[in-house]
Enzyme design. Structure first.
Site, PDB file in Angstrom:
ATOM      1  N   SER A  94      45.997   0.171  48.363  1.00 46.24           N
ATOM      2  CA  SER A  94      44.720   0.546  49.031  1.00 46.24           C
ATOM      3  C   SER A  94      44.536  -0.137  50.398  1.00 46.24           C
ATOM      4  O   SER A  94      44.382   0.391  51.522  1.00 46.24           O
ATOM      5  CB  SER A  94      43.465   0.482  48.279  1.00 46.24           C
ATOM      6  OG  SER A  94      43.360  -0.908  47.886  1.00 46.24           O
ATOM      7  N   HIS A 144      47.237   1.102  40.208  1.00 45.34           N
ATOM      8  CA  HIS A 144      46.348   0.390  41.195  1.00 45.34           C
ATOM      9  C   HIS A 144      44.976   0.197  40.383  1.00 45.34           C
ATOM     10  O   HIS A 144      44.602  -0.563  39.358  1.00 45.34           O
ATOM     11  CB  HIS A 144      46.285   1.009  42.490  1.00 45.34           C
ATOM     12  CG  HIS A 144      45.791  -0.004  43.484  1.00 45.34           C
ATOM     13  ND1 HIS A 144      45.469  -1.380  43.373  1.00 45.34           N
ATOM     14  CD2 HIS A 144      45.221   0.304  44.705  1.00 45.34           C
ATOM     15  CE1 HIS A 144      44.761  -1.915  44.467  1.00 45.34           C
ATOM     16  NE2 HIS A 144      44.895  -0.833  45.452  1.00 45.34           N
ATOM     17  N   VAL A 160      51.474  -4.511  27.839  1.00 43.01           N
ATOM     18  CA  VAL A 160      49.971  -5.152  27.239  1.00 43.01           C
ATOM     19  C   VAL A 160      49.197  -4.972  28.524  1.00 43.01           C
ATOM     20  O   VAL A 160      49.496  -5.709  29.484  1.00 43.01           O
ATOM     21  CB  VAL A 160      50.074  -6.619  26.856  1.00 43.01           C
ATOM     22  CG1 VAL A 160      48.862  -7.102  26.636  1.00 43.01           C
ATOM     23  CG2 VAL A 160      50.910  -6.814  25.505  1.00 43.01           C
ATOM     24  N   TYR A 162      47.695  -7.756  31.681  1.00 45.35           N
ATOM     25  CA  TYR A 162      48.657  -8.904  32.003  1.00 45.35           C
ATOM     26  C   TYR A 162      49.884  -8.886  32.849  1.00 45.35           C
ATOM     27  O   TYR A 162      50.548  -7.496  32.691  1.00 45.35           O
ATOM     28  CB  TYR A 162      49.059  -9.491  30.609  1.00 45.35           C
ATOM     29  CG  TYR A 162      48.158 -10.072  29.497  1.00 45.35           C
ATOM     30  CD1 TYR A 162      48.138 -11.318  29.415  1.00 45.35           C
ATOM     31  CD2 TYR A 162      47.193  -9.257  29.120  1.00 45.35           C
ATOM     32  CE1 TYR A 162      47.055 -11.960  28.898  1.00 45.35           C
ATOM     33  CE2 TYR A 162      45.950  -9.984  28.501  1.00 45.35           C
ATOM     34  CZ  TYR A 162      45.874 -11.147  28.284  1.00 45.35           C
ATOM     35  OH  TYR A 162      44.844 -11.821  27.646  1.00 45.35           O
ATOM     36  N   HIS A 175      51.221  -9.471  37.000  1.00 44.48           N
ATOM     37  CA  HIS A 175      50.750  -9.237  38.405  1.00 44.48           C
ATOM     38  C   HIS A 175      51.997  -9.036  39.430  1.00 44.48           C
ATOM     39  O   HIS A 175      52.970  -9.923  39.081  1.00 44.48           O
ATOM     40  CB  HIS A 175      49.808 -10.116  38.720  1.00 44.48           C
ATOM     41  CG  HIS A 175      49.010  -9.818  40.086  1.00 44.48           C
ATOM     42  ND1 HIS A 175      49.654 -10.131  41.272  1.00 44.48           N
ATOM     43  CD2 HIS A 175      48.022  -8.946  40.209  1.00 44.48           C
ATOM     44  CE1 HIS A 175      48.675  -9.409  42.136  1.00 44.48           C
ATOM     45  NE2 HIS A 175      47.695  -9.014  41.678  1.00 44.48           N
ATOM     46  N   ARG A 194      40.604 -14.747  39.821  1.00 39.28           N
ATOM     47  CA  ARG A 194      39.380 -13.720  39.371  1.00 39.28           C
ATOM     48  C   ARG A 194      38.985 -13.671  37.883  1.00 39.28           C
ATOM     49  O   ARG A 194      37.889 -13.478  37.573  1.00 39.28           O
ATOM     50  CB  ARG A 194      39.614 -12.503  40.154  1.00 39.28           C
ATOM     51  CG  ARG A 194      39.770 -12.481  41.581  1.00 39.28           C
ATOM     52  CD  ARG A 194      40.519 -11.117  42.267  1.00 39.28           C
ATOM     53  NE  ARG A 194      41.679 -10.897  41.440  1.00 39.28           N
ATOM     54  CZ  ARG A 194      42.271  -9.747  41.761  1.00 39.28           C
ATOM     55  NH1 ARG A 194      41.725  -8.776  42.645  1.00 39.28           N
ATOM     56  NH2 ARG A 194      43.412  -9.526  41.207  1.00 39.28           N
ATOM     57  N   THR A 197      58.742 -10.665  30.813  1.00 41.64           N
ATOM     58  CA  THR A 197      57.663 -10.761  31.696  1.00 41.64           C
ATOM     59  C   THR A 197      58.055 -12.039  32.611  1.00 41.64           C
ATOM     60  O   THR A 197      58.114 -13.072  32.163  1.00 41.64           O
ATOM     61  CB  THR A 197      56.447 -10.695  31.231  1.00 41.64           C
ATOM     62  OG1 THR A 197      55.436 -10.715  32.273  1.00 41.64           O
ATOM     63  CG2 THR A 197      56.159 -11.764  30.205  1.00 41.64           C
ATOM     64  N   LYS A 198      57.535 -11.768  33.959  1.00 40.23           N
ATOM     65  CA  LYS A 198      57.727 -12.992  34.893  1.00 40.23           C
ATOM     66  C   LYS A 198      56.121 -13.763  34.775  1.00 40.23           C
ATOM     67  O   LYS A 198      56.369 -15.031  35.209  1.00 40.23           O
ATOM     68  CB  LYS A 198      57.958 -12.843  36.332  1.00 40.23           C
ATOM     69  CG  LYS A 198      59.231 -12.068  36.467  1.00 40.23           C
ATOM     70  CD  LYS A 198      59.680 -11.449  37.930  1.00 40.23           C
ATOM     71  CE  LYS A 198      60.947 -10.967  38.019  1.00 40.23           C
ATOM     72  NZ  LYS A 198      61.130 -10.534  39.390  1.00 40.23           N
ATOM     73  N   ASP A 219      41.702  -7.566  35.746  1.00 41.48           N
ATOM     74  CA  ASP A 219      41.531  -6.209  34.881  1.00 41.48           C
ATOM     75  C   ASP A 219      41.494  -6.449  33.457  1.00 41.48           C
ATOM     76  O   ASP A 219      40.835  -5.483  32.500  1.00 41.48           O
ATOM     77  CB  ASP A 219      42.782  -5.166  34.965  1.00 41.48           C
ATOM     78  CG  ASP A 219      42.699  -4.770  36.656  1.00 41.48           C
ATOM     79  OD1 ASP A 219      41.853  -4.447  37.182  1.00 41.48           O
ATOM     80  OD2 ASP A 219      43.846  -4.848  37.271  1.00 41.48           O
ATOM     81  N   ARG A 269      36.174  -2.745  47.496  1.00 40.83           N
ATOM     82  CA  ARG A 269      37.545  -3.154  48.301  1.00 40.83           C
ATOM     83  C   ARG A 269      37.311  -2.771  49.841  1.00 40.83           C
ATOM     84  O   ARG A 269      38.041  -2.987  50.955  1.00 40.83           O
ATOM     85  CB  ARG A 269      38.487  -2.064  47.879  1.00 40.83           C
ATOM     86  CG  ARG A 269      40.005  -2.273  48.455  1.00 40.83           C
ATOM     87  CD  ARG A 269      40.282  -3.932  48.858  1.00 40.83           C
ATOM     88  NE  ARG A 269      40.569  -4.638  47.568  1.00 40.83           N
ATOM     89  CZ  ARG A 269      41.621  -4.924  46.607  1.00 40.83           C
ATOM     90  NH1 ARG A 269      42.637  -4.247  47.034  1.00 40.83           N
ATOM     91  NH2 ARG A 269      41.406  -5.616  45.652  1.00 40.83           N
ATOM     92  N   ARG A 278      55.344   2.220  62.165  1.00 44.38           N
ATOM     93  CA  ARG A 278      56.468   3.228  61.931  1.00 44.38           C
ATOM     94  C   ARG A 278      57.736   2.533  61.519  1.00 44.38           C
ATOM     95  O   ARG A 278      58.646   2.048  62.331  1.00 44.38           O
ATOM     96  CB  ARG A 278      56.707   3.606  63.301  1.00 44.38           C
ATOM     97  CG  ARG A 278      57.705   4.646  63.380  1.00 44.38           C
ATOM     98  CD  ARG A 278      57.406   5.806  62.477  1.00 44.38           C
ATOM     99  NE  ARG A 278      58.291   7.079  62.610  1.00 44.38           N
ATOM    100  CZ  ARG A 278      59.479   7.339  62.283  1.00 44.38           C
ATOM    101  NH1 ARG A 278      60.046   6.404  61.353  1.00 44.38           N
ATOM    102  NH2 ARG A 278      60.085   8.407  62.650  1.00 44.38           N
TER     103      ARG A 278
END
Length: 395
Positions: free
Chosen positions: A201, A231, A272, A275, A277, A286, A326-327, A334, A360, A380
């Site tokens: 966004s 998103h 899951v 979890y 990002h 947050r 997962t890293k 969320d 946002r 561009r």
């Protein structure tokens, strides 16, 4: 393009380990330094917007004055009301929001000034006026969509010129007597306001704005990106998953039951939700801030869905690390934000992203103003065909 350093974003920087900082200030710093609403304790949109735009912490009086200025800009023009009222209730609330924001460009001061041939070094002043007008009108627009879709078009209360933006928004949604929800929404909106410039966004608003499209058109485009499942829809997916788990293991599920449900999800080839990002490699500050809010509200401490979020946080990272794919095994915002809205009775899943869209705006439009002030050029990037890429690989 993930991780490619290719754009300027002035107001916030996202560090993989520390999380988001607004002009160098952490969320903890902001909660201590930014003025709250009258009778409240949480950050409000006005004080966060002031910080994003100027890099400075406003005084309490400056915050109150800013609240009044935004309230005076907050009413929707009749043509915008008619457009929203004409839309079918079955049309997704985010589509309605994007339509409404686009329609408001009818009154764009930036467009009017550009057509008169103003010099480039004055673009930012008209961009600022449009941005403040849009931020001020978004709550009334969003609330009208909510009442049309979910409350049979109930009349909205008048904007209180002495209240803060989110206080008015919650009141227009019909929850003005719920102080706890109002405080949560203030914090939610402030924390979701900006998260660096690379997310869909924010980047979309920057990209469209680089063509000198006005703030209304630029932010309408951003909302279309925010509406995507990868998103802004993420907290809805978390809530659905949490409710499914609650139905499976019961409202007082144990850590062992949650662990087994996590493995069931992973063995089914699913992720899951809530979890991991794209940038963060530690718990999202947050998420932590919203969990700290829970600790101050006795009703949230008793809420089964909110407590299930907390228990999952206590179990999930170890399971995800053991899973080994997962890293970042830690929660993002969320993982809790939608579940808290659900607890308060705001159960209309499809509407959650509209609230995100109201929030946002303060980050995306802050950067829009800075883009025009700095005279940033049209974006561009160079593209390549598959043939060219194959040739590069062969070399």
């Amino acid at each position: 393009m993930r991780g490619l350093k290719a754009m300027l974003w002035e107001a916030s920087v996202l560090d993989p380990n520390e999380g988001i900082r607004f002009h160098g200030r952490s969320i903890t710093d902001c909660k201590k330094q930014l003025p709250a609403a009258k009778g409240g304790k949480e950050i409000i949109l006005e004080s966060m917007l002031w910080l994003l735009l100027t890099g400075k912490v406003p005084s309490e009086q400056q915050t109150r004055d800013f609240s009044r200025q935004l309230a005076e800009r907050g009413e929707l023009p009749q043509y915008a009301e008619k457009i929203i009222d004409s839309l079918p209730k079955s049309l997704h609330p985010m589509t309605q929001l994007a339509i409404g924001v686009s329609a408001l460009n009818h009154d764009s001061k930036f467009v009017a000034a550009y057509e008169q041939g103003i010099p480039k070094n004055e673009y930012w002043t008209h961009a600022l006026e449009d941005s403040l007008d849009l931020i001020a009108k978004l709550p009334a627009l969003a609330a009208r969509i909510y009442t049309n879709v979910y409350r049979n078009g109930a009349a909205l209360p008048a904007i209180d010129k002495e209240a803060d933006v989110v206080g008015n928004y919650v009141n227009m949604l019909g929850y003005g007597d719920n102080h706890s929800l109002t405080e949560y929404m203030r914090l939610y909106v402030a924390l979701h306001g900006d998260h660096e410039g690379g997310n869909v966004s924010a980047h979309t608003a920057h990209l469209v704005g680089s063509a000198l499209s006005d703030p209304y058109l630029s932010y309408s485009a951003a909302l279309q990106g925010l509406a995507g499942p990868l998103h802004g829809l993420a907290n809805q997916e978390v809530l659905r998953w949490m409710l499914d788990m609650q139905e499976s293991i019961g409202p007082q599920g144990t850590h062992d039951q949650i662990k087994e449900y996590l493995w069931k999800t992973l063995r089914a080839g699913r992720v899951v939700p809530g979890y991991g990002h794209g940038v963060l490699r530690s718990p999202d500050p947050r998420f932590i801030a919203l969990q700290e809010f829970v600790d101050t509200e006795p009703e949230l401490l008793k809420s089964p869905i909110v407590q299930l979020v907390r228990k999952t946080f206590e179990v999930a990272p170890a399971v995800l690390l053991d899973h080994g794919k997962t890293k970042n095994p830690y929660p993002n915002v969320d993982a809790t934000s939608g579940c808290m809205l659900y607890h308060y009775g705001l159960t209309e899943f499809k509407y959650y992203t509209v609230i995100f869209g109201v929030s946002r705006s303060i980050g995306a439009l802050t950067q829009y103003v800075w883009d025009r002030a700095l005279g940033l050029p049209l974006e561009r990037p160079k593209s390549l065909s598959l043939d060219v890429l194959e040739g590069l690989v062969k070399k």
